[in-house]
Design an enzyme around this catalytic site. Structure first.
Site, PDB file in Angstrom:
ATOM      1  N   LYS A  12       0.854  -1.205   0.000  1.00  0.00           N
ATOM      2  CA  LYS A  12       0.000   0.000   0.000  1.00  0.00           C
ATOM      3  C   LYS A  12       0.886   1.250   0.000  1.00  0.00           C
ATOM      4  O   LYS A  12       1.948   1.238  -0.605  1.00  0.00           O
ATOM      5  CB  LYS A  12      -0.974  -0.051   1.172  1.00  0.00           C
ATOM      6  CG  LYS A  12      -1.728  -1.377   1.251  1.00  0.00           C
ATOM      7  CD  LYS A  12      -2.882  -1.352   2.181  1.00  0.00           C
ATOM      8  CE  LYS A  12      -3.494  -2.745   2.261  1.00  0.00           C
ATOM      9  NZ  LYS A  12      -4.781  -2.775   2.952  1.00  0.00           N
ATOM     10  N   GLU A  98      -9.780  -0.676  -1.752  1.00  0.00           N
ATOM     11  CA  GLU A  98      -9.416   0.697  -1.381  1.00  0.00           C
ATOM     12  C   GLU A  98      -9.452   1.618  -2.594  1.00  0.00           C
ATOM     13  O   GLU A  98      -9.629   2.831  -2.456  1.00  0.00           O
ATOM     14  CB  GLU A  98      -8.045   0.705  -0.684  1.00  0.00           C
ATOM     15  CG  GLU A  98      -8.151   0.159   0.731  1.00  0.00           C
ATOM     16  CD  GLU A  98      -6.869  -0.391   1.314  1.00  0.00           C
ATOM     17  OE1 GLU A  98      -5.785  -0.172   0.755  1.00  0.00           O
ATOM     18  OE2 GLU A  98      -6.970  -1.089   2.354  1.00  0.00           O
ATOM     19  N   GLY A 172      -7.252  -5.348   7.069  1.00  0.00           N
ATOM     20  CA  GLY A 172      -6.655  -4.511   8.111  1.00  0.00           C
ATOM     21  C   GLY A 172      -7.413  -4.525   9.429  1.00  0.00           C
ATOM     22  O   GLY A 172      -7.103  -3.739  10.331  1.00  0.00           O
TER      23      GLY A 172
HETATM   24  C1  PEP Z   1      -5.040  -5.915   1.460  1.00  0.00           C
HETATM   25  O1  PEP Z   1      -5.484  -4.793   1.631  1.00  0.00           O
HETATM   26  O2  PEP Z   1      -4.778  -6.317   0.296  1.00  0.00           O
HETATM   27  C2  PEP Z   1      -4.842  -6.771   2.626  1.00  0.00           C
HETATM   28  C3  PEP Z   1      -4.923  -8.055   2.459  1.00  0.00           C
HETATM   29  O3  PEP Z   1      -4.588  -6.145   3.826  1.00  0.00           O
HETATM   30  P1  PEP Z   1      -4.331  -6.810   5.280  1.00  0.00           P
HETATM   31  O4  PEP Z   1      -3.563  -8.077   5.065  1.00  0.00           O
HETATM   32  O5  PEP Z   1      -3.566  -5.787   6.033  1.00  0.00           O
HETATM   33  O6  PEP Z   1      -5.685  -7.099   5.846  1.00  0.00           O
END
Ligand code: PEP
Length: 249
Positions: A12, A98, A172
């Protein structure tokens, strides 16, 4: 034919040049003991070139997190698939929730981006996933299969892309669906791929994403139709990401 599993990290908007030490540690771990998985890191665009250089000669692939559908032009601040490829990327995450939520990306736009990625020789990882409201309303399967139907171009080779099932509420949050829920959604996605692409629909790995960490990776990765993981937070530190790769066995 079962696809080779893939473990991809999505950094990200995290990471500076100093963070490349984590990428090198992952490459070193794979040099010491290989993996049955294809391993990829998708850093912010600012680091793609440097990461590709740092990982030269290692099996760790580098990917982008988004691309513009057009190859070039007056699109200030955007990056094309061709530019990602030129910088050293070999894959690209597309349609992440996102971007769908924060940048108004529609399934139609995701199709155009997938076509752009394939045109540039990048392997797209196409993300789909339901919100908590949609799951609680009993719509998870309908929403996700609809997104898969509408986010993929008509003509497609199963070997050329991956799908990532990422429930929006699991990203997340530390929350994950039950293994049964993951298997149910992945099986439904596989059904869409086979209906759309015939036998070639078996060749695309279906990754799970959303709060994957060392403690839950083995159970998730060994579930039916789970062909790997897309990992956010836990991909930022090699000490977390390496055990997730190793959880595949
Ligand atoms: C993502 O946003 O692609 C993701 C899997 O995030 P996290 O592993 O932090 O939940």
């Amino acid at each position: 034919m079962k696809p080779r599993p893939m473990i991809a990290g999505n950094w990200k908007m995290n990471g500076l040049a100093a963070s490349l030490v984590e990428a090198r540690a992952i490459a070193d771990a794979l040099a010491q003991a290989g993996s049955s998985a294809e391993v990829a890191l998708c850093p912010p665009a600012t680091l793609i070139g440097q990461m590709a250089e740092a990982l030269r000669g290692s099996p760790v692939l580098v990917g982008g997190q988004d691309c513009r559908a057009e190859a070039s032009g007056a699109f200030t601040g955007d990056i094309s698939a061709e530019q990602l490829k030129d910088a050293g990327a070999s894959l690209v995450i597309l349609g992440h929730s996102e971007r769908r939520a924060g940048h108004g990306e529609t399934d139609e736009l995701v199709v155009a981006k997938v076509e752009a990625a394939l045109r540039a020789g990048l392997r797209p990882i196409v993300c789909v996933g339901e919100t908590l409201e949609e799951r609680e309303a009993g719509w998870a399967i309908a929403v996700v299969t609809g997104q898969v139907e509408d986010s993929l171009p008509k003509a497609l080779d199963g070997k050329a892309f991956a799908v990532a099932y990422e429930p929006v509420w699991a990203i997340g949050s530390g929350l994950t669906p039950t293994t049964e829920q993951i298997v149910e959604v992945h099986t439904a996605i596989r059904g869409v791929l086979k209906r759309r692409l015939g036998a070639s629909g078996e060749a695309a790995p279906i990754l799970y994403g959303g709060s994957v960490k060392p403690s839950n990776a083995a159970e998730i990765l060994h579930a039916d139709e789970v062909g790997g993981a897309l990992v956010g937070g836990a991909s930022l530190k090699s000490a977390d990401f390496i055990p997730i790769i190793r959880a595949l066995g």
